[in-house]
Write an enzyme that holds these catalytic residues in place. Structure first.
Site, PDB file in Angstrom:
ATOM      1  N   TYR A 173       7.617   1.769  -7.237  1.00  0.00           N
ATOM      2  CA  TYR A 173       6.897   0.493  -7.270  1.00  0.00           C
ATOM      3  C   TYR A 173       6.437   0.159  -8.694  1.00  0.00           C
ATOM      4  O   TYR A 173       6.534  -0.991  -9.126  1.00  0.00           O
ATOM      5  CB  TYR A 173       5.704   0.522  -6.309  1.00  0.00           C
ATOM      6  CG  TYR A 173       6.065   0.868  -4.876  1.00  0.00           C
ATOM      7  CD1 TYR A 173       7.281   0.463  -4.333  1.00  0.00           C
ATOM      8  CD2 TYR A 173       5.206   1.604  -4.073  1.00  0.00           C
ATOM      9  CE1 TYR A 173       7.626   0.777  -3.026  1.00  0.00           C
ATOM     10  CE2 TYR A 173       5.540   1.922  -2.763  1.00  0.00           C
ATOM     11  CZ  TYR A 173       6.751   1.510  -2.255  1.00  0.00           C
ATOM     12  OH  TYR A 173       7.089   1.825  -0.966  1.00  0.00           O
ATOM     13  N   GLU A 233       0.852  -1.181   0.000  1.00  0.00           N
ATOM     14  CA  GLU A 233       0.000   0.000   0.000  1.00  0.00           C
ATOM     15  C   GLU A 233       0.886   1.229   0.000  1.00  0.00           C
ATOM     16  O   GLU A 233       1.912   1.242   0.686  1.00  0.00           O
ATOM     17  CB  GLU A 233      -0.889   0.027   1.251  1.00  0.00           C
ATOM     18  CG  GLU A 233      -2.039  -0.948   1.183  1.00  0.00           C
ATOM     19  CD  GLU A 233      -2.310  -1.600   2.516  1.00  0.00           C
ATOM     20  OE1 GLU A 233      -1.705  -1.187   3.518  1.00  0.00           O
ATOM     21  OE2 GLU A 233      -3.109  -2.547   2.560  1.00  0.00           O
TER      22      GLU A 233
END
Ligand SMILES: CC(C)(COP(=O)(O)OP(=O)(O)OC[C@H]1O[C@@H](n2cnc3c(N)ncnc32)[C@H](O)[C@@H]1OP(=O)(O)O)[C@@H](O)C(=O)NCCC(=O)NCCS
Length: 162
Positions: free
Chosen positions: A124, A112
């Site tokens: 990411y 997250e």
């Protein structure tokens, strides 16, 4: 002073003070408690890394939750000291945690990220994570959304040439 790159190694409880100092300066409104961090570092279900400078100082840390035999893994946290950012250390920590998850035979890995953190989000995405959901107001007390991301494992993590 030295230009040697920080060395990655497994975290131990002896690293807790330095990890908490960086945790609290990196995540001012939603830092983990010392107890939570300590439990994670010693847990066999987790794998925590520290990046240590030649002078012994902590340049960064990152943690994985991946019980042996589970098909799912989670990146729990990552932070790099502001003085050490932008030199590939965050990518190195993430790549090593993804490799560890693959060694533990996880098939997919989740994380997250705050919707207001484009630097981490970009890191990411470049590692193969895709946005799969949004959790509104997940980060409190700031009321910031969480973007849930997922990547498949099983192939070496990192950039592809195609
Ligand atoms: C996110 C964080 C760990 C990245 O660490 P880092 O060592 O600076 O990252 P790297 O040098 O490996 O950079 C990796 C990628 O991040 C992105 N990135 C890094 N710095 C950036 C910047 N200033 N602006 C935009 N993107 C950036 C890029 O995609 C970069 O890849 P590239 O160098 O190939 O372009 C670091 O910024 C940090 O600790 N931030 C505070 C804590 C935090 O937000 N943690 C993540 C919680 S989800």
């Amino acid at each position: 002073m030295t230009d040697a790159a920080p060395v990655l190694r497994a975290a131990t409880e002896a690293d807790l003070d330095a990890i908490m100092a960086l945790e609290e300066s990196s995540f001012t409104s939603d830092a983990w408690s010392r107890d939570s961090m300590q439990r994670e570092i010693v847990s066999p279900f987790c794998h925590y890394l520290v990046a240590v400078r030649a002078d012994g100082g902590l340049a960064g840390y990152a943690g994985l939750l991946c019980p042996e035999g589970s098909s799912d893994a989670d990146i729990q946290t990552i932070a790099v000291d502001p003085a050490d950012r932008g030199h590939g250390l965050g990518r190195a920590l993430m790549t090593e945690l993804m490799a560890e998850a693959a060694r533990r035979r996880a098939r997919q890995i989740f994380l997250e990220v705050r919707a207001d953190n484009p630097v981490a989000h970009g890191l990411y995405r470049s590692l193969g994570f895709d946005d799969i959901a949004v959790r509104p107001n997940y980060y409190q007390p700031d009321g910031v959304d969480a973007v849930v991301m997922r990547a498949e494992l099983g192939r070496p993590a990192g950039r592809t040439s195609a």
